[in-house]
Design a protein around this motif. Structure first.
Motif, mmCIF file in Angstrom:
data_model
loop_
_atom_site.group_PDB
_atom_site.id
_atom_site.type_symbol
_atom_site.label_atom_id
_atom_site.label_comp_id
_atom_site.label_asym_id
_atom_site.label_seq_id
_atom_site.Cartn_x
_atom_site.Cartn_y
_atom_site.Cartn_z
ATOM 1 N N THR A 147 -29.048 7.425 19.409
ATOM 2 C CA THR A 147 -27.645 7.124 19.106
ATOM 3 C C THR A 147 -26.761 8.254 19.628
ATOM 4 O OG1 THR A 147 -26.124 6.479 17.346
ATOM 5 C CG2 THR A 147 -27.730 8.192 16.826
ATOM 6 N N LEU A 148 -25.481 8.222 19.243
ATOM 7 C CA LEU A 148 -24.523 9.206 19.736
ATOM 8 C C LEU A 148 -24.794 10.593 19.164
ATOM 9 C CD1 LEU A 148 -21.196 7.230 19.183
ATOM 10 C CD2 LEU A 148 -22.493 7.375 21.287
ATOM 11 N N THR A 186 -2.666 1.148 15.774
ATOM 12 C CA THR A 186 -1.531 0.724 16.603
ATOM 13 C C THR A 186 -1.948 -0.104 17.810
ATOM 14 O OG1 THR A 186 -1.619 2.805 17.845
ATOM 15 C CG2 THR A 186 -0.181 2.732 15.906
ATOM 16 N N GLY A 187 -3.254 -0.295 17.998
ATOM 17 C CA GLY A 187 -3.730 -1.057 19.159
ATOM 18 C C GLY A 187 -3.480 -0.350 20.475
ATOM 19 N N ALA A 188 -3.434 0.981 20.444
ATOM 20 C CA ALA A 188 -3.064 1.751 21.642
ATOM 21 C C ALA A 188 -4.089 1.652 22.760
ATOM 22 C CB ALA A 188 -2.863 3.221 21.257
ATOM 23 N N LEU A 189 -5.336 1.354 22.433
ATOM 24 C CA LEU A 189 -6.388 1.303 23.457
ATOM 25 C C LEU A 189 -6.787 -0.128 23.821
ATOM 26 C CD1 LEU A 189 -8.724 4.177 22.186
ATOM 27 C CD2 LEU A 189 -6.705 4.318 23.656
ATOM 28 N N ALA A 190 -6.178 -1.095 23.198
ATOM 29 C CA ALA A 190 -6.527 -2.493 23.457
ATOM 30 C C ALA A 190 -6.242 -2.869 24.903
ATOM 31 C CB ALA A 190 -5.753 -3.413 22.515
ATOM 32 N N GLY A 191 -7.191 -3.543 25.527
ATOM 33 C CA GLY A 191 -7.022 -4.003 26.904
ATOM 34 C C GLY A 191 -7.504 -3.025 27.957
ATOM 35 N N LYS A 192 -7.871 -1.821 27.561
ATOM 36 C CA LYS A 192 -8.399 -0.856 28.522
ATOM 37 C C LYS A 192 -9.866 -1.169 28.804
ATOM 38 C CE LYS A 192 -5.240 2.802 26.883
ATOM 39 N NZ LYS A 192 -4.368 2.883 28.059
ATOM 40 N N PHE A 193 -10.462 -0.471 29.773
ATOM 41 C CA PHE A 193 -11.830 -0.727 30.181
ATOM 42 C C PHE A 193 -12.701 0.506 29.927
ATOM 43 C CE2 PHE A 193 -9.357 -3.854 32.312
ATOM 44 C CZ PHE A 193 -10.193 -4.944 32.551
ATOM 45 N N ALA A 194 -14.011 0.280 29.752
ATOM 46 C CA ALA A 194 -14.921 1.397 29.508
ATOM 47 C C ALA A 194 -16.299 1.103 30.078
ATOM 48 C CB ALA A 194 -15.032 1.699 28.021
ATOM 49 N N GLY A 195 -16.970 2.168 30.521
ATOM 50 C CA GLY A 195 -18.360 2.109 30.958
ATOM 51 C C GLY A 195 -19.116 3.264 30.328
ATOM 52 N N THR A 196 -20.441 3.269 30.453
ATOM 53 C CA THR A 196 -21.259 4.290 29.813
ATOM 54 C C THR A 196 -22.373 4.762 30.735
ATOM 55 O OG1 THR A 196 -22.564 2.478 28.832
ATOM 56 C CG2 THR A 196 -20.859 3.473 27.452
ATOM 57 N N PHE A 197 -22.759 6.037 30.601
ATOM 58 C CA PHE A 197 -23.966 6.559 31.248
ATOM 59 C C PHE A 197 -24.585 7.600 30.337
ATOM 60 C CE2 PHE A 197 -20.294 8.876 32.845
ATOM 61 C CZ PHE A 197 -20.669 10.213 32.878
ATOM 62 N N PHE A 198 -25.885 7.905 30.547
ATOM 63 C CA PHE A 198 -26.653 8.578 29.508
ATOM 64 C C PHE A 198 -27.630 9.628 30.057
ATOM 65 C CE2 PHE A 198 -25.842 4.121 28.657
ATOM 66 C CZ PHE A 198 -25.095 4.190 27.494
ATOM 67 N N SER A 199 -28.162 10.375 29.108
ATOM 68 C CA SER A 199 -29.258 11.302 29.381
ATOM 69 C C SER A 199 -30.161 11.334 28.157
ATOM 70 C CB SER A 199 -28.735 12.709 29.681
ATOM 71 O OG SER A 199 -29.808 13.633 29.792
ATOM 72 N N GLN A 243 -31.616 5.197 25.650
ATOM 73 C CA GLN A 243 -30.398 5.026 26.447
ATOM 74 C C GLN A 243 -29.707 3.702 26.131
ATOM 75 O OE1 GLN A 243 -30.793 5.900 30.628
ATOM 76 N NE2 GLN A 243 -31.920 7.787 30.271
ATOM 77 N N GLU A 244 -30.476 2.646 25.907
ATOM 78 C CA GLU A 244 -29.877 1.346 25.612
ATOM 79 C C GLU A 244 -29.322 1.278 24.191
ATOM 80 O OE1 GLU A 244 -32.620 -1.732 26.592
ATOM 81 O OE2 GLU A 244 -32.481 -1.371 28.743
ATOM 82 N N THR A 245 -30.048 1.828 23.221
ATOM 83 C CA THR A 245 -29.545 1.788 21.844
ATOM 84 C C THR A 245 -28.296 2.645 21.686
ATOM 85 O OG1 THR A 245 -31.061 3.573 21.217
ATOM 86 C CG2 THR A 245 -31.806 1.318 20.827
ATOM 87 N N THR A 246 -28.192 3.699 22.483
ATOM 88 C CA THR A 246 -26.974 4.514 22.443
ATOM 89 C C THR A 246 -25.784 3.709 22.942
ATOM 90 O OG1 THR A 246 -28.275 6.517 22.790
ATOM 91 C CG2 THR A 246 -25.920 6.665 23.222
ATOM 92 N N ALA A 247 -26.029 2.863 23.934
ATOM 93 C CA ALA A 247 -24.962 1.969 24.413
ATOM 94 C C ALA A 247 -24.532 1.010 23.312
ATOM 95 C CB ALA A 247 -25.440 1.186 25.636
ATOM 96 N N TYR A 248 -25.497 0.504 22.529
ATOM 97 C CA TYR A 248 -25.155 -0.407 21.423
ATOM 98 C C TYR A 248 -24.202 0.265 20.440
ATOM 99 C CZ TYR A 248 -29.385 -2.961 22.931
ATOM 100 O OH TYR A 248 -30.336 -3.631 23.644
#
Length: 257
Positions: free
Chosen positions: A82-83, A100-113, A121-126
């Motif tokens: 996990t994180l 306030t919904g300030a981050l709504a509609g933005k995009f995100a990706g993830t990478f790991f070690s 790595q996959e459960t951390t993404a969850y």
């Protein structure tokens, strides 16, 4: 062009090295990229006992900085699948932005070690996806976009959820060329999706403006004649004093009574 913030926590610089290739992939598509690290929660005494090297020479991000970005790439070392506390502490402080919904509609990706191939790595993404869902952030996984993810001839970090590297338990292993190539692919593909979205958004906005413009011009140049109400005096028709003859009632043929 859209702006992407790469946000990492990297105690032994493995995530940092992967982040640099993610950054190259993003910049290859013309997006603006800024690299940040989250605040450290460990004391200098503990860091010394862990033999941690000096922190990467990049700015420390604040929660309010998130508002200015169009998208994020989170680089995360795992802790028991996990994180790590540093990243979780940072994201847990985003409640005001959520309200306030300030981050709504933005995009995100993830990478790991991780220390090993099966380090989570996959459960951390969850665990990250719950934050994205509550903020209304659009999560963009990597998929199997790079052929190295199919390579079983050697240890290769990464998964469908994002690029990754394997560090070994003592941190002795560094990111390989294949892992860095996957990271570059992820940055490149993420930027393509982001650029496509923003071009489409601008096109829709321009079409709306072009539709509103002629209508506004037409209204401004339309002459409306004043309406004059005229009242006519209705002629009174004398009522007949003769009562109307009642119509004969038809006999009922209903047998349900």
């Amino acid at each position: 062009m859209p702006t992407v913030y790469i946000i990492i926590y990297s105690l032994y610089h493995h995530i940092y090295s992967v982040a640099l290739d993610v950054k190259k992939g993003l910049e290859s598509q013309g997006v603006t990229v800024k690299l940040f690290q989250v605040p450290e929660t460990l004391s200098e005494e503990i860091l010394k006992k862990l033999n941690a090297p000096p922190r990467p020479d990049i700015p420390v991000i604040t929660i309010d900085d998130l508002i200015d970005a169009d998208a994020f790439m989170f680089g995360i070392p795992t802790r028991f699948g996990t994180l790590p506390a540093q990243m979780k502490s940072f994201l847990d402080a985003s409640g005001a932005l959520w309200a306030t919904g300030a981050l709504a509609g933005k995009f995100a990706g993830t990478f790991f070690s991780t220390a090993s191939q099966h380090g989570g790595q996959e459960t951390t993404a969850y665990t990250l996806c719950t934050y994205f869902a509550h903020h209304g952030i659009n999560y963009v996984p990597l998929g199997f976009a790079n052929a190295h993810l199919f390579d079983n001839s050697e240890v290769v970090g990464g998964s469908a959820y994002g690029a990754g590297t394997i560090a070994n338990g003592d941190g002795s292993r560094q990111a390989t060329e294949k892992e860095l190539a996957i990271a570059h692919t992820q940055g490149e593909n993420f930027a393509k999706i982001l650029n496509t979205f923003h071009r489409g958004q601008k096109l829709i906005e321009s079409e709306k403006e072009s539709e509103v413009g002629p209508i506004t011009h037409q209204i401004e140049n339309t002459h409306i004649e004043p309406v004059v109400e005229t009242t006519k005096t209705a002629e009174q028709t004398p009522r007949s004093s003769k009562p109307k003859h009642d119509e004969k009632k038809k006999e009922s043929k209903c047998f349900c009574m």
